[in-house]
Design an enzyme around this catalytic site. Structure first.
Site, PDB file in Angstrom:
ATOM      1  N   SER A 142      -5.673 -11.222   4.933  1.00  0.00           N
ATOM      2  CA  SER A 142      -4.280 -10.902   5.258  1.00  0.00           C
ATOM      3  C   SER A 142      -3.782 -11.706   6.457  1.00  0.00           C
ATOM      4  O   SER A 142      -2.614 -12.102   6.500  1.00  0.00           O
ATOM      5  CB  SER A 142      -4.133  -9.405   5.530  1.00  0.00           C
ATOM      6  OG  SER A 142      -4.947  -9.012   6.617  1.00  0.00           O
ATOM      7  N   ILE A 163       0.833  -1.215   0.000  1.00  0.00           N
ATOM      8  CA  ILE A 163       0.000   0.000   0.000  1.00  0.00           C
ATOM      9  C   ILE A 163       0.862   1.257   0.000  1.00  0.00           C
ATOM     10  O   ILE A 163       0.637   2.197  -0.772  1.00  0.00           O
ATOM     11  CB  ILE A 163      -0.955  -0.003   1.208  1.00  0.00           C
ATOM     12  CG1 ILE A 163      -1.966  -1.154   1.087  1.00  0.00           C
ATOM     13  CG2 ILE A 163      -1.685   1.334   1.306  1.00  0.00           C
ATOM     14  CD1 ILE A 163      -2.851  -1.093  -0.146  1.00  0.00           C
ATOM     15  N   LYS A 180     -14.989  -0.759   8.122  1.00  0.00           N
ATOM     16  CA  LYS A 180     -13.890  -1.612   7.655  1.00  0.00           C
ATOM     17  C   LYS A 180     -13.506  -2.628   8.733  1.00  0.00           C
ATOM     18  O   LYS A 180     -13.275  -3.806   8.438  1.00  0.00           O
ATOM     19  CB  LYS A 180     -12.680  -0.758   7.271  1.00  0.00           C
ATOM     20  CG  LYS A 180     -11.544  -1.602   6.697  1.00  0.00           C
ATOM     21  CD  LYS A 180     -10.368  -0.780   6.234  1.00  0.00           C
ATOM     22  CE  LYS A 180      -9.304  -1.705   5.645  1.00  0.00           C
ATOM     23  NZ  LYS A 180      -8.081  -0.983   5.229  1.00  0.00           N
TER      24      LYS A 180
END
Length: 324
Positions: A273, A11, A204
């Site tokens: 992840s 990222i 999220k």
């Protein structure tokens, strides 16, 4: 405007390429073979629209880079407290720390108001390392939505998404937030400044809290985890408990639990992840994604039996693998 991306993996590297390609004064902090490849050959980004290679200022020594206007932190949450002291050469009198880290942020109770104002969270900031080393007045919230991966040292593949929502802890549209939003937008990224950044953090977190540990425990991809009746019920139980905590703290959810789970199923055969970290022998983000919500449950006197159970299981699994 000087911008340093601290933790230029997938990222952070994606952001770095986009900013550098747009002409921003950006530097990257990375390490190991990935750093060596960047220094030798530049940083390459592969997108659906094509490839871009930029020559970037990259180092593993922040003292080489000097004070910054913005430090965008894109490390995993547990990796930040140990490097706060190392980051000090980047911090000047007007530096803004942009917290692009998953989970409940260490600054959560800064300028929130109420009885818990300025409460410190031991699960994500042991020893108050960030609270004291960065200072909560210097932080700007950021919710990271893109997906990307480092496919080889110095090469990043962008998978989807380009939104980085920004938000001040007090909800204001500050000059520093708007200036960073403008810089990110000029780089082709979406960077809205949100008045209620904690609402986005929780939406999220809802998925990360539940899908990550369950997938690591079961090795089920999202499409399976979210549609199997048993694992869906466990995820839903965790999310309902989390929603009660969040709403006690003033959060407003724009969607309901089942729509959020259906959204996870729609992602398809995705490996979370946490499961990937387990497979690859990397430390797992258990504290920021799960233990932090348990801690918030204790602070708000909200029972979290499902979260407690899954947390105990994933902690033991991680300890058994030497990753926690």
């Amino acid at each position: 405007m000087k911008i340093c991306v601290f933790g230029a993996g997938a990222i952070g590297g994606y952001m770095g390429v986009k900013l550098a390609d747009a002409g921003a004064d950006v530097s990257l902090v990375a390490r190991g073979p990935h750093l060596a490849a960047m220094q030798a050959n530049g940083l390459r980004l592969i997108e659906e629209s094509g490839e871009t290679t930029v020559q970037v200022t990259a180092s593993d020594d922040p003292s080489e880079l000097g004070p910054q206007d913005y430090i965008i932190v894109t490390l995993k949450a547990h990796s930040v407290p140990p490097v706060v002291e190392k980051m000090q050469p980047l911090i000047g009198p007007n530096t803004t720390i942009v917290s692009g880290v998953n989970g409940v942020p260490w600054w959560y109770f800064h300028k929130l108001g109420g009885d818990l104002e300025a409460t410190r969270l031991a699960s994500v900031d042991p020893g108050d390392a960030q609270w004291n080393g960065f200072g909560p007045d210097n932080v700007l919230g950021c919710v990271v939505y893109p997906a990307a991966e480092v496919i080889e040292p110095g090469v990043i593949k962008h998978i989807e998404g380009n939104r980085f929502s920004l938000g001040e802890p007090d909800g204001s549209k500050s000059e520093r937030a708007m200036a960073l939003s403008k810089a990110l937008s000029a780089a082709g990224l979406k960077a809205p400044v949100r008045p209620r950044i904690r609402d986005e953090i929780w939406v999220k977190l809802w998925g990360n809290l539940s899908f990550n540990p369950i997938s690591a425990l079961t090795h089920a991809t999202l499409d399976v985890l979210c549609t199997d009746p048993g694992t869906r019920a466990v995820a839903r139980g965790m999310m309902v408990e989390a929603q009660e905590i969040a709403e006690t703290l003033g959060v407003k959810f724009p969607i309901d639990v089942d729509r959020r789970i259906d959204g996870g199923a729609a992602v398809g055969a995705h490996r979370t992840s946490m499961w990937q970290d387990l497979d690859q022998g990397r430390p797992m983000e258990i504290d920021a994604l799960v233990a932090s919500v348990q801690e918030l449950g204790h602070l708000t006197n909200t029972p979290t039996p499902t979260i407690d159970t899954v947390l105990a299981l994933i902690q033991l699994r991680a300890r058994s693998a030497g990753l926690y």
